[in-house]
Design a protein around this motif. Sequence first.
Motif, PDB file in Angstrom:
ATOM      1  N   SER A 162       0.857  -1.182   0.000  1.00  0.00           N
ATOM      2  CA  SER A 162       0.000   0.000   0.000  1.00  0.00           C
ATOM      3  C   SER A 162       0.895   1.234   0.000  1.00  0.00           C
ATOM      4  N   PHE A 163       0.642   2.147  -0.922  1.00  0.00           N
ATOM      5  CA  PHE A 163       1.514   3.292  -1.092  1.00  0.00           C
ATOM      6  C   PHE A 163       0.732   4.599  -0.974  1.00  0.00           C
ATOM      7  N   ASN A 164       1.433   5.639  -0.549  1.00  0.00           N
ATOM      8  CA  ASN A 164       0.880   6.983  -0.589  1.00  0.00           C
ATOM      9  C   ASN A 164       1.111   7.543  -1.982  1.00  0.00           C
ATOM     10  N   ILE A 165       0.150   7.313  -2.846  1.00  0.00           N
ATOM     11  CA  ILE A 165       0.297   7.665  -4.245  1.00  0.00           C
ATOM     12  C   ILE A 165       0.001   9.147  -4.446  1.00  0.00           C
ATOM     13  N   VAL A 166       0.828   9.798  -5.245  1.00  0.00           N
ATOM     14  CA  VAL A 166       0.622  11.200  -5.594  1.00  0.00           C
ATOM     15  C   VAL A 166      -0.145  11.256  -6.906  1.00  0.00           C
ATOM     16  N   TYR A 167      -1.372  11.752  -6.840  1.00  0.00           N
ATOM     17  CA  TYR A 167      -2.201  11.821  -8.041  1.00  0.00           C
ATOM     18  C   TYR A 167      -1.925  13.111  -8.797  1.00  0.00           C
ATOM     19  N   PRO A 168      -1.932  13.079 -10.112  1.00  0.00           N
ATOM     20  CA  PRO A 168      -1.857  14.337 -10.866  1.00  0.00           C
ATOM     21  C   PRO A 168      -3.068  15.178 -10.539  1.00  0.00           C
ATOM     22  N   ILE A 169      -2.900  16.478 -10.563  1.00  0.00           N
ATOM     23  CA  ILE A 169      -3.968  17.365 -10.110  1.00  0.00           C
ATOM     24  C   ILE A 169      -5.178  17.295 -11.029  1.00  0.00           C
ATOM     25  N   SER A 170      -5.037  16.685 -12.189  1.00  0.00           N
ATOM     26  CA  SER A 170      -6.173  16.530 -13.103  1.00  0.00           C
ATOM     27  C   SER A 170      -6.889  15.192 -12.935  1.00  0.00           C
TER      28      SER A 170
END
Length: 374
Positions: A162-170
Amino acid sequence: MKNITSIILIAIAIITSFSACSDKELNEHKKNWAVSFGFSNEALKKNHSATPDAMVISIKNDASDYELYMERLELYAIGDGYITANVELLEGNYTVEDFIVVDENDSVMYLTPKEGSNLSSSVNTPLPHPFNVNAADTSNVILDVIPTNLGEAEDYGYTSFSFNIVYPISYKLVLSLPFNGNANDESGNEDHASVSGAQLTTDRFDQPNSAYEFDGYDDYISLSSFYDLEVRTINIWFKAYEITEDLSIVYNSDNPSLENGRSILALREFDGADSITFVMDDNTYSKRTAVEENTWNMASFVRNDSSTTFYLNGELIDQVPASTISSIDGQTETAVLGTGRNLNRFLNGKIDDVRIYNRALNASEIEVLFNLEE
């Protein structure tokens, strides 16, 4: 090649365009190159019933600073494989630190093990893996990945799957109204808004025809729906010329038909102080806080299935239980900007850069929106 079920994922540096670096960039002599990452889908189908939805990638530059950190890159089907959205990188040396394939629920399907882990010998290219981007010879980066059913996360060199995924702002942006000369939706969904009386004006960067001005009497903008989403983020920039004891509305989504509760941004003078009120149903689930006239402000609702969080100018204001309460009446057929549900309580001011997401943005993402300069 190692004798194990593995999938070769090829990170293909695709030179699709370049532009000279701006004067503000530290490396003015270098160029930006559009890099994408792709892989074949043939072997994936043999090991998973789920369809790959994204790659999660971390990349460091030659100064050991992260260019990307656990960033989720959307995948596009190309022939019998997939390719990610482009990433712009300057010419130079890089290393891939994390290389992970996830499904639509962000569950890990495949990943590349890290050097020194129990499974690192199962692939030819354990991480970190170097690659180079340059004009003369932009090499393909070939990485091996293996499925997650071969061991525990520690066997791959990770602490967890399980990861702290960084989503693109779009990511999961369902409505984007930047008001660039019109009220068109630029999210790709073509949910264009309808303008009634409001006029194009300067935005918070003093760019002409880049925001809408409301006269406080009868101007408003109708959106294409109520955006009655169980999980949602509503983000709006506004500037009020005058805040009085009479209520004025920046944003209103309120109708008896709503299943997931109303959302209202209201301005009013309370006890001699100019205030903004975030409303999710009645006063139990609302929050009032000070706001300045003649100043651009950014207001944000973030609602998940259990709570709603309010932000003003990127700062946390409060968190309340999620609500499904709406008003018993409502004249408007969609959400509106600059007026209330019965076409009253008009705003005297400006509105710009309206964004609605079908997901709950976190505090860091709200801060990113506050600091956007476009």
